[in-house]
Design an enzyme around this catalytic site. Structure first.
Site, PDB file in Angstrom:
ATOM      1  N   CYS A   1       0.742  -1.050  -0.555  1.00  0.00           N
ATOM      2  CA  CYS A   1      -0.080   0.212  -0.098  1.00  0.00           C
ATOM      3  C   CYS A   1       0.546   1.325  -0.300  1.00  0.00           C
ATOM      4  O   CYS A   1       1.975   1.459   0.505  1.00  0.00           O
ATOM      5  CB  CYS A   1      -0.877  -0.391   1.241  1.00  0.00           C
TER       6      CYS A   1
ATOM      7  N   ARG B   1       6.377  -0.981  -4.067  1.00  0.00           N
ATOM      8  CA  ARG B   1       6.210  -1.571  -2.701  1.00  0.00           C
ATOM      9  C   ARG B   1       5.510  -3.006  -2.623  1.00  0.00           C
ATOM     10  O   ARG B   1       5.013  -3.595  -1.693  1.00  0.00           O
ATOM     11  CB  ARG B   1       6.185  -0.745  -2.074  1.00  0.00           C
TER      12      ARG B   1
ATOM     13  N   TRP C   1      -2.259  -2.789  -1.426  1.00  0.00           N
ATOM     14  CA  TRP C   1      -2.073  -4.151  -1.232  1.00  0.00           C
ATOM     15  C   TRP C   1      -3.093  -4.783  -0.738  1.00  0.00           C
ATOM     16  O   TRP C   1      -3.760  -5.425   0.668  1.00  0.00           O
ATOM     17  CB  TRP C   1      -0.676  -4.565  -1.207  1.00  0.00           C
TER      18      TRP C   1
ATOM     19  N   ASN D   1      -3.054   3.802   4.746  1.00  0.00           N
ATOM     20  CA  ASN D   1      -2.231   2.184   5.005  1.00  0.00           C
ATOM     21  C   ASN D   1      -3.082   1.526   6.442  1.00  0.00           C
ATOM     22  O   ASN D   1      -2.820   2.452   7.213  1.00  0.00           O
ATOM     23  CB  ASN D   1      -1.258   2.614   4.695  1.00  0.00           C
ATOM     24  N   GLY D   2      -2.744   0.463   6.124  1.00  0.00           N
ATOM     25  CA  GLY D   2      -2.304  -0.320   7.651  1.00  0.00           C
ATOM     26  C   GLY D   2      -3.534  -0.960   7.667  1.00  0.00           C
ATOM     27  O   GLY D   2      -4.301  -1.516   7.039  1.00  0.00           O
TER      28      GLY D   2
ATOM     29  N   GLU E   1      19.281 -17.810   1.124  1.00  0.00           N
ATOM     30  CA  GLU E   1      19.234 -16.350   0.476  1.00  0.00           C
ATOM     31  C   GLU E   1      19.195 -16.523  -1.436  1.00  0.00           C
ATOM     32  O   GLU E   1      18.060 -16.029  -1.721  1.00  0.00           O
ATOM     33  CB  GLU E   1      19.990 -15.238   0.651  1.00  0.00           C
TER      34      GLU E   1
ATOM     35  N   LYS F   1      15.902 -15.939  -3.387  1.00  0.00           N
ATOM     36  CA  LYS F   1      15.952 -14.462  -4.913  1.00  0.00           C
ATOM     37  C   LYS F   1      15.043 -15.569  -5.292  1.00  0.00           C
ATOM     38  O   LYS F   1      14.383 -15.043  -6.332  1.00  0.00           O
ATOM     39  CB  LYS F   1      16.888 -14.716  -5.115  1.00  0.00           C
TER      40      LYS F   1
ATOM     41  N   GLU G   1      11.229 -16.018  -5.200  1.00  0.00           N
ATOM     42  CA  GLU G   1      10.349 -15.262  -5.302  1.00  0.00           C
ATOM     43  C   GLU G   1      10.008 -14.135  -6.104  1.00  0.00           C
ATOM     44  O   GLU G   1       9.585 -13.567  -6.953  1.00  0.00           O
ATOM     45  CB  GLU G   1      10.701 -13.992  -4.517  1.00  0.00           C
TER      46      GLU G   1
ATOM     47  N   HIS H   1      18.896 -36.834   5.574  1.00  0.00           N
ATOM     48  CA  HIS H   1      18.022 -37.119   6.356  1.00  0.00           C
ATOM     49  C   HIS H   1      16.473 -36.512   5.946  1.00  0.00           C
ATOM     50  O   HIS H   1      15.887 -36.763   6.916  1.00  0.00           O
ATOM     51  CB  HIS H   1      18.321 -35.949   7.666  1.00  0.00           C
TER      52      HIS H   1
ATOM     53  N   LYS I   1       6.684  -4.652  -0.964  1.00  0.00           N
ATOM     54  CA  LYS I   1       8.348  -4.085  -0.806  1.00  0.00           C
ATOM     55  C   LYS I   1       8.324  -4.315   1.223  1.00  0.00           C
ATOM     56  O   LYS I   1       9.154  -3.993   1.649  1.00  0.00           O
ATOM     57  CB  LYS I   1       8.855  -2.725  -1.328  1.00  0.00           C
TER      58      LYS I   1
HETATM   59  C1  F6R Z   1      13.304 -11.046   0.443  1.00  0.00           C
HETATM   60  C2  F6R Z   1      13.156  -9.628   0.993  1.00  0.00           C
HETATM   61  C3  F6R Z   1      11.910 -10.224   2.438  1.00  0.00           C
HETATM   62  C4  F6R Z   1      12.200  -8.928   3.006  1.00  0.00           C
HETATM   63  C5  F6R Z   1      11.611  -8.697   3.847  1.00  0.00           C
HETATM   64  C6  F6R Z   1      12.320  -8.230   5.040  1.00  0.00           C
HETATM   65  O1  F6R Z   1      13.789 -10.338  -1.621  1.00  0.00           O
HETATM   66  O2  F6R Z   1      12.733  -8.840   0.347  1.00  0.00           O
HETATM   67  O3  F6R Z   1      12.180 -10.814   2.405  1.00  0.00           O
HETATM   68  O4  F6R Z   1      13.841  -9.183   3.266  1.00  0.00           O
HETATM   69  O5  F6R Z   1      10.364  -7.996   4.114  1.00  0.00           O
HETATM   70  O6  F6R Z   1      12.253  -6.688   5.304  1.00  0.00           O
HETATM   71  P1  F6R Z   1      12.966  -5.877   5.764  1.00  0.00           P
HETATM   72  O7  F6R Z   1      14.375  -5.696   5.989  1.00  0.00           O
HETATM   73  O8  F6R Z   1      12.445  -4.498   5.128  1.00  0.00           O
HETATM   74  O9  F6R Z   1      12.000  -5.912   7.294  1.00  0.00           O
END
Ligand code: F6R
Length: 613
Positions: free
Chosen positions: A2, A27, A77, A103-104, A485, A489, A492, A508, A608
């Site tokens: 949002c 976002r 969102w 927002n919220g 990680e 990537k 996602e 296992h 985001k």
């Molecule tokens: C993955 C990604 C998310 C953020 C997570 C935490 O690429 O961006 O997994 O890392 O939502 O976000 P922050 O770091 O903003 O608390």
């Protein structure tokens, strides 16, 4: 997740609102809308899907838009109710004279909705936001004063919100208020803006007023008056930001993600410049010096989500390795719903790129309530999480636009490495080893550049791997979180399933999944005690017909025979290897997603900043 924008001024505001929303689209959202006051009427335009649909709608209606100079906009969102036109913001009341964006989450919206329905409110959406529109309209009926109506209405709300409200009767103002969700005001010349984040307003001004919880601002073109919960006027500081426009521009790259991947060497250089004068001097960390207190800290916890959590896991490995100090790492969403052991002797480190992640914010609030010292590592020192901090370490990655975190991870990692060295220096331990590590740290940016310069090899590999539906990533030691990680990537942005395991865990259970359809990507660090074990694990996978991909700097002769693909990285010590091994994994994920034609910068269902728990 949002986004809000608002404008009051002299310019026709539709374009300004749309471009503000466009700058917030990173976002994550699934519908968008604007409301304007034009010809004494509140006019609302909404669309589902990409923001381009809203641009098209406004363009098609342009003959009906005369001279709007006040407006609010929103990207949504979906939380309460599907992403439909009815649920998209702005929302309005029965008479349509009031418009609101939010927002919220309003936690008590069901009770309010029932009450308001009994009083005659007719609801058109399933959202919690529409409740607030009707509530303010109801309060306005009796007070005939928008500010008082907002003050009275917000006193009845439970939950988190940032709100922008406008009314046909007050065609020269927007009212903005917030509680546990960010909202700021951009101060211009004969025009002012409201935004949930800096990019929304940066096209107009870089002068910002950050609202605090329960502040209510009346924003007009020639002034902003902010009042607190009691209605008293408060003097707010106007902060001048030095946001580089480059952050919000792809600068010739196809996607923000690849642009941000390429920014990583410089981010490390900048971080080292500030804190590592030379290999003989101690690391400079005033933010931690300022944390020292008479209170003894006897336990350290790192709490974060997603990519930030992975950075935290790497920090655990390196800090424990270098200092012998135990570090607990936990996902924020787990930390907040159990009886954890945080107490007044704890140092709790919250890591968050955005500083707006609801779970991590709640975690910091709970830790603070227990008397812990709070250290926040964030890319947004202006964010909500910082208000719980005893100290804040900004990671200075610049605004990250791609939803998939890349450069902020680098920036977090480098800060955490410097933090580990700093702790070791405080203990006066391993002086010679630390010198070597510092020396090697200085070489990391050029090693990453080397990987980036050879991106076409990974691009080619990505093409031939892109038809697989599942991947397993394995590693041991410090790079386990790198594997996690890398897998995150890939899934996602390409929607391909990828799971990371400690290589020793394969036997296992996960080994049962291996066959020719399941590539295994292994991170192998030469001259490390785990290297031969990793080779054995890969041989076991090969025996089950899995395609094998090595990510390594090793020239071991067994590799060529064993692996189907080898991604080579420059030589690096095990302890510093997570600072470079993730880069090829970012590139691999990027090129696979790009090859598959996915929406790399705005993957489906993701946002985001995850501002809801
Ligand atoms: C993955 C990604 C998310 C953020 C997570 C935490 O690429 O961006 O997994 O890392 O939502 O976000 P922050 O770091 O903003 O608390």
């Amino acid at each position: 997740m949002c986004g809000i924008v608002g404008y009051v001024g002299e310019k026709k505001c539709t374009d300004i609102l749309l471009s503000g929303l466009k700058s917030l689209e990173y976002r994550g959202y699934d519908s968008a809308g604007i409301a304007i006051i034009d010809e004494d009427t509140v006019k609302i335009f909404k669309s589902v899907g990409k923001i381009q649909n809203l641009f098209d709608k406004v363009e098609n209606e342009k003959s009906n838009i005369k001279n709007p100079v006040v407006g609010i906009g929103h990207i949504r969102w979906a939380t309460h109710g599907k992403p439909t036109l009815f649920n998209a913001h702005p929302h309005t009341c029965n008479c349509g004279n009031l418009a609101i964006v939010h927002n919220g989450i309003i936690e008590n919206y069901k009770e309010l909705r029932e009450e308001l329905t009994l009083k005659g409110a007719i609801f058109k959406s399933e959202t919690d936001t529409e409740t607030v529109a009707h509530l303010i309209a109801y309060e306005y009926e009796s007070s005939k004063d928008l500010l008082i109506a907002v003050q009275n209405a917000t006193k009845k709300l439970k939950g988190a919100y940032s709100l922008c409200i406008m009314h046909r009767d007050n065609p020269d103002e927007i009212i903005a208020t917030k509680c546990f969700a960010p909202l700021l005001i951009g101060v211009g010349e004969n025009e002012n803006m409201v935004g949930s984040d800096v990019p929304a307003i940066i096209g107009i001004t870089n002068k910002i007023i950050y609202l605090d919880d329960m502040d209510i601002a009346v924003v007009k073109k020639d002034g902003v008056v902010v009042r607190n919960y009691n209605g008293d006027v408060v003097n707010k500081k106007v902060v001048e930001l030095s946001i580089k426009e480059d952050s919000l521009n792809k600068m010739g790259y196809k996607h923000f993600m690849i642009k941000e991947i390429f920014e990583q060497p410089d981010i490390i250089r900048n971080a080292l410049n500030g804190r590592l004068k030379d290999v003989h001097s101690n690391i400079v960390f005033p933010e931690i010096d300022s944390l020292q207190s008479d209170k003894k800290i006897d336990n350290i916890k790192i709490v974060a989500c997603g990519t930030s959590l992975h950075a935290g896991i790497i920090a655990k490995y390196i800090i424990e390795d270098l200092t012998g100090v135990t570090i607990e790492v936990e996902s924020s969403s787990e930390y907040i719903y159990r009886n954890n052991t945080t107490n007044s002797s704890s140092l709790v480190i919250g890591i968050s790129q955005s500083g707006e992640t609801a779970d991590t914010i709640t975690a910091m609030r709970l830790a603070k309530d227990k008397g812990a010292k709070i250290l926040i590592i964030t890319n947004r020192p202006d964010s909500s999480i910082c208000k719980f901090a005893d100290s804040v370490i900004p990671v200075n990655a610049g605004i990250e636009v791609s939803v998939a975190a890349t450069k902020s991870y680098t920036a977090q990692l480098i800060v955490l490495y410097l933090f580990a060295i700093y702790l070791c220096e405080v203990q006066k331990k391993h002086t010679a080893v630390l010198r070597e590590i510092k020396q090697e740290l200085l070489t990391i940016p050029s090693k990453i550049e080397h990987i980036l310069n050879n991106k076409s090899e990974i691009e080619g590999m990505a093409k031939s791997l892109s038809h697989y539906k599942d991947f397993i990533y394995i590693a041991r030691g410090t790079n386990l979180a790198t594997a996690q990680e890398g897998a995150l990537k890939l899934k996602e942005i390409s929607y391909i399933n990828a799971t990371a395991y400690p290589a020793g865990e394969l036997k296992h259970g996960p080994i049962a999944m291996l066959d020719e359809n399941m590539p295994v990507l292994a991170i192998l660090i030469p001259n490390h005690i785990t290297f031969d074990k990793m080779i054995s694990n890969c041989e076991e996978a090969k025996a089950r017909n899995a395609k094998l991909i090595a990510l390594t700097s090793s020239n071991d002769e067994r590799l060529e025979k064993l692996f189907d693909y080898i991604i080579r990285v420059p030589e690096v010590s095990e302890i510093l290897s997570p600072l470079i091994t993730y880069v090829p994994l970012q590139l691999l994920a990027y090129y696979i997603a790009n090859y598959l034609g996915k929406d790399v910068d705005q993957p489906r269902n993701l946002a985001k900043s995850v501002t809801v728990e």
